[in-house]
Design a protein around this motif. Structure first.
Motif, short mmCIF file in Angstrom:
data_model
loop_
_atom_site.label_atom_id
_atom_site.label_comp_id
_atom_site.label_asym_id
_atom_site.label_seq_id
_atom_site.Cartn_x
_atom_site.Cartn_y
_atom_site.Cartn_z
N GLU A 56 -6.84 0.34 7.39
CA GLU A 56 -5.29 0.46 6.97
C GLU A 56 -5.18 1.17 5.93
O GLU A 56 -4.64 1.88 5.55
CB GLU A 56 -4.26 -0.83 6.74
N LYS A 108 5.52 1.81 7.62
CA LYS A 108 4.62 3.03 7.10
C LYS A 108 4.05 2.93 7.96
O LYS A 108 3.21 2.17 8.94
CB LYS A 108 3.95 1.91 6.24
N GLU A 126 5.83 -3.85 0.88
CA GLU A 126 5.78 -2.98 2.03
C GLU A 126 6.49 -4.00 3.22
O GLU A 126 6.20 -3.22 4.44
CB GLU A 126 4.31 -2.52 2.75
N ILE A 147 4.16 1.10 11.30
CA ILE A 147 4.25 -0.05 11.51
C ILE A 147 5.19 -0.66 10.29
O ILE A 147 5.77 -0.65 9.83
CB ILE A 147 3.32 -0.60 10.79
N VAL A 167 -5.04 -5.94 2.29
CA VAL A 167 -5.01 -4.14 1.69
C VAL A 167 -5.30 -3.70 0.18
O VAL A 167 -5.99 -2.58 0.11
CB VAL A 167 -4.06 -3.89 3.02
N ASP A 168 -4.05 -4.18 -0.46
CA ASP A 168 -3.61 -4.04 -1.37
C ASP A 168 -5.19 -4.14 -2.36
O ASP A 168 -5.90 -2.96 -3.06
CB ASP A 168 -3.07 -4.90 -1.99
N ARG A 170 3.96 -8.26 11.56
CA ARG A 170 3.42 -6.71 11.96
C ARG A 170 3.63 -6.02 13.09
O ARG A 170 3.16 -6.95 14.35
CB ARG A 170 2.76 -6.26 11.25
N THR A 219 7.13 -0.60 -4.49
CA THR A 219 7.70 -1.02 -5.35
C THR A 219 6.19 -2.38 -5.29
O THR A 219 6.25 -3.90 -5.50
CB THR A 219 7.90 -2.28 -4.25
N ILE A 275 0.87 -8.47 4.96
CA ILE A 275 1.89 -7.07 4.49
C ILE A 275 0.75 -6.83 3.48
O ILE A 275 1.21 -7.58 2.02
CB ILE A 275 2.83 -7.04 5.28
N PRO A 276 1.22 -5.19 2.94
CA PRO A 276 0.33 -4.64 1.44
C PRO A 276 1.38 -5.19 0.73
O PRO A 276 2.95 -5.49 1.24
CB PRO A 276 0.34 -3.41 1.85
N ALA A 317 10.17 -3.66 1.10
CA ALA A 317 9.87 -2.18 0.48
C ALA A 317 11.02 -1.44 0.22
O ALA A 317 12.36 -2.18 -0.29
CB ALA A 317 9.94 -1.91 1.55
N ARG A 340 -7.75 -1.40 -1.16
CA ARG A 340 -6.58 0.12 -1.69
C ARG A 340 -7.41 0.38 -3.59
O ARG A 340 -8.23 1.34 -3.91
CB ARG A 340 -5.63 -0.20 -1.60
N SER A 385 2.78 1.95 -2.27
CA SER A 385 4.18 1.10 -2.54
C SER A 385 4.51 1.63 -3.54
O SER A 385 3.66 0.94 -4.83
CB SER A 385 4.43 0.04 -0.95
#
Lengths: 192, 592
Positions: B245, A2, A70, A5, B311-312, A56, B332, A66-67, A90, B315, B330
């Motif tokens: 991000e 994404k 993902e 990355i 990040v989650d 990453r 998932t 990492i979100p 992901a 968001r 994402s």
């Protein structure tokens, strides 16, 4: 991937060598001229607890974490730990797990059970998940400590980083006198 | 040249490159590796030490700064509580050469007893707080901190968090630069904080803060990254990375200096954007100040003060605020996790604390606990630690519960060697002075184990590897007035239970010291492993109750279907505790 990355999640149990493996991967990305970050939590993890390392790399990496959902690739050093983190993969991601069980002492309370058929449950979610018998391969190569390097070799096939850079970093970071052996272990994993 | 460094390593590198000469700390996750890195790589140029606790570390650092050395004092967030006494008056005296207080906060309590937000100490003490957002800034901000400290005659807090400390990133490496400073110069009205002089100095602090506010407006530590005008985000530290991000189209005011705030810059940024937000981890530190300045802003409504951000969570907050489309996540991202058994941290195989905890359990004692590996004895199956609050608290807890006189049953305290030296000595002296009759156990494994094996004033070795005096804990307890000091081998359960019973029945204060070293530090210890004779094992489960990671259930079951036990020969260290609790004599050396 994404935003250009690549996100790799390496998981296992304290003492298994997860942190060294993620260190090597991050260093290879750096040697390739990419921006790279990795993150993990030290402290209590070394007392046999769950260990995760986020790696990453790409043109520009901001968050070291990492979100959710993902992870382009998950490498699990242990079956139950693979199962614990599989939901972070992901869509279309790669899942690699070492065929190894570490049964935690909490099972002796009789209240918790090590998952039966962990690989079956993994396959149900990710049909093309790859099971690696790294312990057997390491025995064949004559040193059980080579498990981590073999797993890195297997993983390297699914990541776009150059083979010569991998070998350069592994040779530099392997314990003294084991450079050649680790190189062999990496290449064995890479051709598995 | 570029190197891959953790925030802690980069910060240590910064101390080297920007002329640091003195570093003092008490180990504490996530800060520990800063001093270890200095001692390992830069000891020719920087003196580095483990102090007995954070208060002493800061006091030594203050002395070095008064004496002309660029200095850092390093501690985890709760360590600043211990060092708060010198800090709150140090702000009045100011410094000699540059002085940095590194506070390593631990949002999400990865390895701490709370998740306090130490930026408030900056406001409390009226000192600047710098907040790096990655490894490169962890290094660069050391330079800025030294310069601000010297320009404004103030200590500077360099505040990092676990994700800064323990994330690695690429850092540009430079050469060492030094700055000339003379030695200590007598200046009684500046350095002697008696009421009259301190009152004068307080005015200096108030004026200094005004100058620092002006500095905050112009420094490039605080920068605006202009993008869309719809959303403006004020952020700093690791949250900046998550925001970059999660919200690539937003305009950002990135605060490298988290206190004092550049309120004029914030006001003009606010005027540029339609919706203004603060994204900050833990407490609404920026948000409350910005709102108090009359600027409309949202923050904690969308980004909770509980646990670390990612990040989650950034968001999710903006999705909730209606400013981000949920499709950015994402597909998932909301996948259900599999149900998998927990894997909590445990005392290591062969840990010498285990024998003492098993003995306490056998005698059904209440156990007031402290900060260290033995706190893991609170988890099942041992469940033997009843309190844990802060460093050194166990002795006072046992004293107070006993004095209150309302509890049936005996109360003992348990404290490690490093923690006892850190802040248990005064508690024991006070308890003896106030005529306690409690039994206090020092589990002396000769190292600071929980943080990864650091030396302390009882180990005979300094951080820089020199031999030194070792405090004799037993002799120390005696001079504090404890007549009954006993030493036990925690691998001998019968002896340990016997001594524990004798001392808890005595109507006088006592101390029991265990005498076995840590299994991991300074070097790994492994004796011949033990094994279970399955024919003899009755599956009674007593060996499981000692909570050893080397013991697990075997495939064999007894007539009632209960699983028998087995021992992993690779990790078993041969400590024999399980063999001693086995009533069937089924656990024997593997060789037999």
């Amino acid at each position: 991937m994404k935003n250009g990355i690549t996100s790799v999640l390496i998981v296992g149990v304290g003492g298994q060598g997860v942190l060294l493996a993620s260190e090597i991967l991050t260093e290879v990305a750096k040697v390739m001229g990419l921006d790279a970050k990795k993150s993990e939590v030290h402290g209590m993890s070394q007392r046999g607890g769950v260990v995760t390392s986020h790696v990453r790399f790409g043109e520009k990496v901001y968050s070291p974490l990492i979100p959710s959902g993902e992870a382009d690739l998950i490498l699990a050093f242990e079956l139950a730990e693979g199962l614990r983190w599989i939901h972070q993969l992901a869509e279309g991601g790669t899942f690699i797990v070492n065929d190894h069980k570490l049964v935690p002492p909490i099972t002796s309370t009789g209240k918790f059970f090590y998952p039966e058929d962990a690989m079956g449950r993994i396959k149900a979610r990710v049909p093309d998940a790859k099971l690696v018998k790294a312990t057997d391969i390491a025995k064949e190569l004559g040193n059980p400590r080579l498990v981590n390097t073999i797993l890195l070799g297997v993983m390297s096939k699914s990541i776009d980083l150059a083979e010569d850079k991998w070998l350069e970093v592994i040779k530099r970071m392997a314990p003294k006198g084991t450079g050649e052996l680790n190189k062999k272990a990496f290449l064995t994993g890479r051709s598995t | 040249m570029e190197m891959l460094l953790s925030g802690n390593q980069a910060l240590a590198r910064g101390v080297f490159e920007y002329g640091g000469e003195f570093a003092s700390a008490y180990p504490g996750t996530p800060s520990t590796e800063i001093l270890q890195t200095i001692a390992k790589f830069f000891k020719d140029d920087i003196y580095a030490e483990w102090a007995i606790n954070e208060k002493v570390a800061l006091e030594a650092a203050v002395g070095a700064s008064y004496g002309g050395a660029r200095t850092i004092a390093v501690m985890k967030h709760v360590g600043v509580n211990v060092a708060a006494d010198p800090l709150m008056s140090l702000t009045y005296t100011g410094v000699g050469a540059g002085l940095i207080l590194v506070s390593a906060d631990d949002p999400s309590l990865h390895s701490s007893q709370n998740e306090q937000d130490n930026r408030y100490y900056g406001k409390f003490a009226s000192i600047p707080v710098l907040e790096p957002s990655d490894s490169q800034e962890a290094k660069d901000f050391v330079k800025a901190s030294f310069e601000i400290s010297e320009q404004f005659d103030t200590p500077v807090m360099l505040r990092i968090t676990t994700r800064i400390s323990h994330s690695k990133g690429i850092v540009e490496i430079g050469e060492r630069e030094t700055v000339e400073h003379g030695g200590f110069e007598r200046n009684i009205t500046k350095y002697v904080m008696v009421p009259a002089y301190a009152a004068t100095r307080h005015k200096v602090v108030i004026d200094r803060l005004e100058s620092l506010k002006e500095y905050a407006e112009t420094t490039d530590l605080n920068r605006i990254e202009r993008n869309g005008a719809d959303v403006g985000i004020i952020t700093g530290s690791i949250s900046y990375q998550h925001v970059k991000e999660a919200m690539p189209d937003a305009s950002i005011l990135k605060l490298g200096m988290g206190y004092p705030l550049p309120m004029k810059k914030i006001a003009s940024f606010a005027a540029e954007v339609k919706n203004l937000f603060v994204v900050e981890e833990l407490e609404p530190f920026y948000e409350e100040q910005i709102r108090a300045a009359g600027i409309e802003v949202e923050g904690k409504k969308y980004f909770s003060n509980h646990l670390e951000l990612n990040v989650d969570r950034v968001r999710d907050g903006f999705i909730e605020a209606g400013l981000l489309d949920a499709s950015v996540k994402s597909p998932t991202s909301s996948a259900e996790p599999e149900e998998v058994l927990p894997r909590p941290p445990v005392l290591c195989s062969g840990c010498p604390h285990r024998g003492m905890l098993v003995a306490m359990k056998k005698l059904k004692l209440y156990t007031t606990g402290d900060i260290g590996c033995y706190t893991l004895g609170a988890l099942p199956p041992l469940s033997q630690i009843d309190t844990c609050l802060c460093m050194g608290a166990s002795i006072g807890h046992a004293f107070g519960i006993t004095k209150a006189g309302k509890t049936d049953g005996k109360v003992v305290s348990i404290i490690g060697d490093s923690t006892f030296l850190h802040s248990g000595i005064t508690a024991l002296a006070s308890a003896v002075y106030n005529k306690t009759n409690t039994t206090n156990i020092i589990v002396d494994n000769r190292i600071t184990a929980m943080t990864g094996g650091q030396d302390h004033p009882g180990t005979a070795k300094t951080l820089m590897g020199e031999k030194t005096h070792a405090i004799d804990l037993g002799a120390l307890c005696k001079v504090l007035g404890v007549e009954h000091v006993r030493v036990v081998d925690p691998y001998d359960l019968e002896e340990t239970i016997g001594v524990l019973k004798e001392e808890t029945e005595r109507d006088a204060p006592s101390v029991i010291i265990t005498n076995r070293p840590c299994m991991l530090f300074p070097s790994k210890i492994k004796d011949e492993p033990y094994a279970v004779i399955l024919e003899k094992c009755t599956a009674c489960g007593l060996c499981f109750s000692v909570g050893c990671p080397s013991i697990s259930t075997s495939e064999e079951k007894n007539e009632k279907g209960k699983p028998k036990s087995e021992i992993d020969p690779i990790t078993c260290t041969g400590c024999t505790i399980c063999a001693q609790v086995c009533p069937a004599g089924a656990i024997v050396p593997l060789e037999q």
